[in-house]
Design a protein around this motif. Structure first.
Motif, PDB file in Angstrom:
ATOM      1  N   MET A   1       0.840  -1.194   0.000  1.00 39.03           N
ATOM      2  CA  MET A   1       0.000   0.000   0.000  1.00 39.03           C
ATOM      3  C   MET A   1       0.876   1.245   0.000  1.00 39.03           C
ATOM      4  N   ASN A   2       0.641   2.110  -0.948  1.00 35.32           N
ATOM      5  CA  ASN A   2       1.383   3.368  -1.021  1.00 35.32           C
ATOM      6  C   ASN A   2       0.615   4.448  -0.307  1.00 35.32           C
ATOM      7  N   LEU A   3       1.115   4.888   0.834  1.00 38.57           N
ATOM      8  CA  LEU A   3       0.420   5.879   1.644  1.00 38.57           C
ATOM      9  C   LEU A   3       1.189   7.172   1.611  1.00 38.57           C
ATOM     10  N   PHE A   4       0.582   8.223   1.060  1.00 34.20           N
ATOM     11  CA  PHE A   4       1.219   9.521   0.980  1.00 34.20           C
ATOM     12  C   PHE A   4       0.591  10.447   1.998  1.00 34.20           C
ATOM     13  N   VAL A   5       1.411  11.092   2.810  1.00 31.38           N
ATOM     14  CA  VAL A   5       0.911  11.975   3.851  1.00 31.38           C
ATOM     15  C   VAL A   5       0.872  13.394   3.331  1.00 31.38           C
ATOM     16  N   PHE A   6      -0.222  14.097   3.642  1.00 32.52           N
ATOM     17  CA  PHE A   6      -0.484  15.433   3.105  1.00 32.52           C
ATOM     18  C   PHE A   6       0.617  16.415   3.438  1.00 32.52           C
ATOM     19  N   CYS A   7       1.174  16.355   4.648  1.00 34.73           N
ATOM     20  CA  CYS A   7       2.126  17.362   5.085  1.00 34.73           C
ATOM     21  C   CYS A   7       3.574  16.981   4.791  1.00 34.73           C
ATOM     22  N   VAL A   8       3.795  15.873   4.063  1.00 35.38           N
ATOM     23  CA  VAL A   8       5.163  15.451   3.767  1.00 35.38           C
ATOM     24  C   VAL A   8       5.842  16.467   2.863  1.00 35.38           C
ATOM     25  N   PHE A   9       7.074  16.849   3.183  1.00 33.23           N
ATOM     26  CA  PHE A   9       7.857  17.758   2.335  1.00 33.23           C
ATOM     27  C   PHE A   9       8.837  16.938   1.534  1.00 33.23           C
ATOM     28  N   LEU A  27       0.485  17.398  -2.454  1.00 31.87           N
ATOM     29  CA  LEU A  27       0.909  16.008  -2.275  1.00 31.87           C
ATOM     30  C   LEU A  27       2.387  15.954  -2.604  1.00 31.87           C
ATOM     31  N   PRO A  28       3.082  14.901  -2.222  1.00 34.06           N
ATOM     32  CA  PRO A  28       4.469  14.774  -2.648  1.00 34.06           C
ATOM     33  C   PRO A  28       4.574  14.882  -4.176  1.00 34.06           C
ATOM     34  N   ASN A  29       5.479  15.763  -4.619  1.00 39.25           N
ATOM     35  CA  ASN A  29       5.700  16.004  -6.041  1.00 39.25           C
ATOM     36  C   ASN A  29       4.517  16.697  -6.725  1.00 39.25           C
ATOM     37  N   VAL A  30       3.633  17.294  -5.942  1.00 44.41           N
ATOM     38  CA  VAL A  30       2.544  18.115  -6.481  1.00 44.41           C
ATOM     39  C   VAL A  30       2.619  19.475  -5.801  1.00 44.41           C
ATOM     40  N   LEU A  31       3.019  20.494  -6.557  1.00 42.52           N
ATOM     41  CA  LEU A  31       3.251  21.832  -6.040  1.00 42.52           C
ATOM     42  C   LEU A  31       2.144  22.773  -6.514  1.00 42.52           C
ATOM     43  N   VAL A  32       1.602  23.560  -5.598  1.00 40.95           N
ATOM     44  CA  VAL A  32       0.565  24.530  -5.921  1.00 40.95           C
ATOM     45  C   VAL A  32       1.165  25.927  -5.867  1.00 40.95           C
ATOM     46  N   LEU A  33       1.018  26.692  -6.950  1.00 43.67           N
ATOM     47  CA  LEU A  33       1.453  28.075  -7.004  1.00 43.67           C
ATOM     48  C   LEU A  33       0.216  28.970  -7.026  1.00 43.67           C
ATOM     49  N   GLU A  34       0.095  29.816  -6.027  1.00 42.14           N
ATOM     50  CA  GLU A  34      -1.021  30.756  -5.986  1.00 42.14           C
ATOM     51  C   GLU A  34      -0.584  32.049  -6.662  1.00 42.14           C
ATOM     52  N   VAL A  35      -1.264  32.405  -7.731  1.00 46.63           N
ATOM     53  CA  VAL A  35      -0.874  33.559  -8.542  1.00 46.63           C
ATOM     54  C   VAL A  35      -1.952  34.629  -8.466  1.00 46.63           C
ATOM     55  N   ASP A  36      -1.551  35.859  -8.747  1.00 45.06           N
ATOM     56  CA  ASP A  36      -2.490  36.977  -8.716  1.00 45.06           C
ATOM     57  C   ASP A  36      -2.756  37.542 -10.107  1.00 45.06           C
ATOM     58  N   GLY A  37      -2.312  36.841 -11.146  1.00 43.34           N
ATOM     59  CA  GLY A  37      -2.555  37.280 -12.513  1.00 43.34           C
ATOM     60  C   GLY A  37      -1.424  38.070 -13.128  1.00 43.34           C
ATOM     61  N   THR A  38      -0.439  38.471 -12.325  1.00 46.97           N
ATOM     62  CA  THR A  38       0.695  39.213 -12.869  1.00 46.97           C
ATOM     63  C   THR A  38       1.759  38.254 -13.390  1.00 46.97           C
ATOM     64  N   LYS A 150     -11.063  16.782 -12.648  1.00 47.29           N
ATOM     65  CA  LYS A 150     -11.119  15.635 -11.754  1.00 47.29           C
ATOM     66  C   LYS A 150     -10.648  16.065 -10.372  1.00 47.29           C
ATOM     67  N   VAL A 151     -10.949  15.237  -9.393  1.00 48.26           N
ATOM     68  CA  VAL A 151     -10.617  15.554  -8.006  1.00 48.26           C
ATOM     69  C   VAL A 151      -9.121  15.368  -7.787  1.00 48.26           C
ATOM     70  N   ALA A 152      -8.502  16.391  -7.195  1.00 50.21           N
ATOM     71  CA  ALA A 152      -7.073  16.327  -6.889  1.00 50.21           C
ATOM     72  C   ALA A 152      -6.824  15.994  -5.423  1.00 50.21           C
ATOM     73  N   PHE A 153      -7.717  16.454  -4.548  1.00 49.04           N
ATOM     74  CA  PHE A 153      -7.547  16.170  -3.126  1.00 49.04           C
ATOM     75  C   PHE A 153      -8.856  16.454  -2.395  1.00 49.04           C
ATOM     76  N   ILE A 154      -9.062  15.767  -1.272  1.00 54.09           N
ATOM     77  CA  ILE A 154     -10.240  15.957  -0.427  1.00 54.09           C
ATOM     78  C   ILE A 154      -9.778  16.133   1.014  1.00 54.09           C
TER      79      ILE A 154
END
Length: 361
Positions: A1-9, A27-38, A150-154
C-alpha cells in the motif's frame, strides 16, 4: 500500500520564489502556485546542492515540460503568465533516466472568479446530503461545460480541527483519510466523478452535534488549473431520508413504513410524514406525484396508515426529520385501481345510506 501523507515535504525538490507568490505542497511532487494574474517566475531545482559532485553534472541535466525538452542545468524557471505555467516538469540525466519530477498546479489567489464548477442559482457549488445520522454523507457538484476536471484532493474535518487535521491518500484505492482529535474521516470519489462519499468513523448518532463539518474538495483541469470548493454544515442540516416504503392494504387503505436506511430506534429518531392524494387521469405518468391534480397536502407526525378517499388514483408520501428543519425525502407513491364491481357496490351502499338518511363523514 502506497500511503502519501499530506504534510510530507519532498526533500529532493527545492523551490524558491522570485516574486511574492505563495506556494505549498498538495501532495508529494505536487506543487501549488497561488498567482495573482501578474507575470512572474518560480524556480525549481532538480537536485540538492550536496548531491552535485562535479560541475559538468549540472550541464548534463535536461528539463522537460509535459514531455517537451525545455532547458538544461540544475535549475529551471517556471514562467507564470496570468493562470498559465502549470504542467508536469521532469529533469533527466544524460542517459534520460528521471532524476526528479513535480506537477505544478496553478491556483488564482483570492479571487471570486471560478472556472471549473458551475454554481446553480440560489445554491452552493457543493450540494451535500446524508441518508441518516450514521456519520456518512455525500457531496456532488456540476462540472463547467467547457472545463471538465477531476478531483485532486479531499479534506474533511470538524471546524475546531482546521489547523490540526492530518490528511493522507491511499494511492492504490484513491481513498482520502483525515484524522484529528474530534474526527476520523474517510472519503472517496464516486464512479461518476462528480461526487464524493465520506464518513466520520468517530461520529456518534445519539450525541448532539456541537461542531460543524468542513469539507474542501480540490479539483483540477487538464490545463493544470486548481480550484478549491468548501462547505460547512451539521448533519442535521443536510439529512435527507430515503424514500418511504408504501403499499396498498386494500382498496381504501394504504400503509407505509420508515426507510430501511433510517436510524433506529424510531422513537429517538422520529420522522414526520407528508401525504396527498392524486385525482384525475394520470395513468401514463411515471411519477403521479408530479404534475398531477392534488388534493390537500396533509402532515402526519407518526401515523403510517392512511384511509383513501373515493376516486383517488394514487397516494403520495414523503418524510423528513421531525426534530429539525431539514430536507424532505423524494416522494413515494402507490397506485389505486378499483374494480368495476367495487365501484358498483360503493354506489349501491351510497344509495342505501341516502335512503336511511345516514350522513357519510
Amino acid at each position: 500500500m502506497n500511503l502519501f501523507v499530506f504534510c510530507v515535504f519532498c526533500p529532493f525538490l527545492r523551490v524558491s520564489c522570485s516574486n511574492p507568490l505563495s506556494h505549498w505542497t498538495l501532495l508529494p511532487n505536487v506543487l501549488v502556485l497561488e498567482v495573482d494574474g501578474t507575470w512572474g517566475d518560480h524556480q525549481l531545482s532538480c537536485l540538492a546542492e550536496d548531491s552535485l559532485h562535479r560541475d559538468n553534472q549540472t550541464r548534463d541535466i535536461v528539463w522537460r515540460k509535459n514531455g517537451e525538452e525545455e532547458a538544461h542545468g540544475n535549475s529551471y524557471q517556471v514562467r507564470l503568465v496570468e493562470s498559465l505555467g502549470g504542467g508536469n516538469y521532469t529533469c533527466h540525466s544524460k542517459d534520460w533516466s528521471v532524476l526528479n519530477h513535480t506537477e505544478v498546479l496553478i491556483m488564482q489567489h483570492q479571487t471570486n472568479r471560478r472556472r471549473i464548477l458551475e454554481k446553480p442559482e440560489q445554491e452552493d457549488y457543493l450540494k451535500c446530503s446524508a441518508q441518516n445520522y450514521s456519520g456518512e454523507f455525500h457531496c456532488s457538484w456540476t462540472w463547467h461545460t467547457s472545463r471538465v476536471g477531476k478531483v485532486a484532493f479531499i479534506k474533511a474535518r470538524h471546524v475546531s480541527d482546521d489547523n490540526s487535521t492530518l490528511c493522507s491518500v491511499d494511492a492504490s484505492t484513491q481513498q482520502w483519510m483525515c484524522s484529528s482529535a474530534h474526527g476520523n474521516f474517510t472519503c472517496s470519489v464516486d464512479k461518476s466523478g462528480n461526487s464524493i462519499s465520506c464518513q466520520d468513523k468517530q461520529h456518534c448518532p445519539f450525541a448532539e452535534e456541537s461542531q460543524q463539518i468542513h469539507v474542501t474538495v480540490y479539483v483540477k483541469t487538464s490545463q493544470f488549473l486548481l480550484e478549491s470548493y468548501s462547505k460547512l454544515f451539521f448533519l442535521s442540516e443536510i439529512v435527507k431520508p430515503d424514500k418511504v416504503r408504501i403499499w396498498k392494504v386494500n382498496t381504501t387503505v394504504v400503509e407505509w413504513s420508515y426507510p430501511s436506511s433510517w436510524n433506529t430506534p424510531y422513537s429517538y429518531f422520529p420522522l414526520t410524514f407528508q401525504t396527498f392524494q392524486v385525482r384525475g387521469k394520470c395513468r401514463e405518468c411515471e411519477n403521479p406525484c408530479k404534475g398531477s391534480k392534488r388534493s390537500k397536502v396533509r402532515r402526519k407526525l407518526d401515523i403510517c396508515l392512511f384511509r383513501v378517499k373515493h376516486r383517488v388514483k394514487a397516494v403520495c408520501v414523503r418524510a423528513k426529520d421531525a426534530l429539525c428543519d431539514s430536507q424532505w425525502s423524494e416522494w413515494s407513491h402507490v397506485r389505486l385501481r378499483r374494480s368495476r364491481k367495487s365501484n358498483k357496490n360503493r354506489h349501491l351502499q351510497n344509495s342505501v345510506r341516502k335512503k336511511e338518511n345516514v350522513l357519510e363523514l
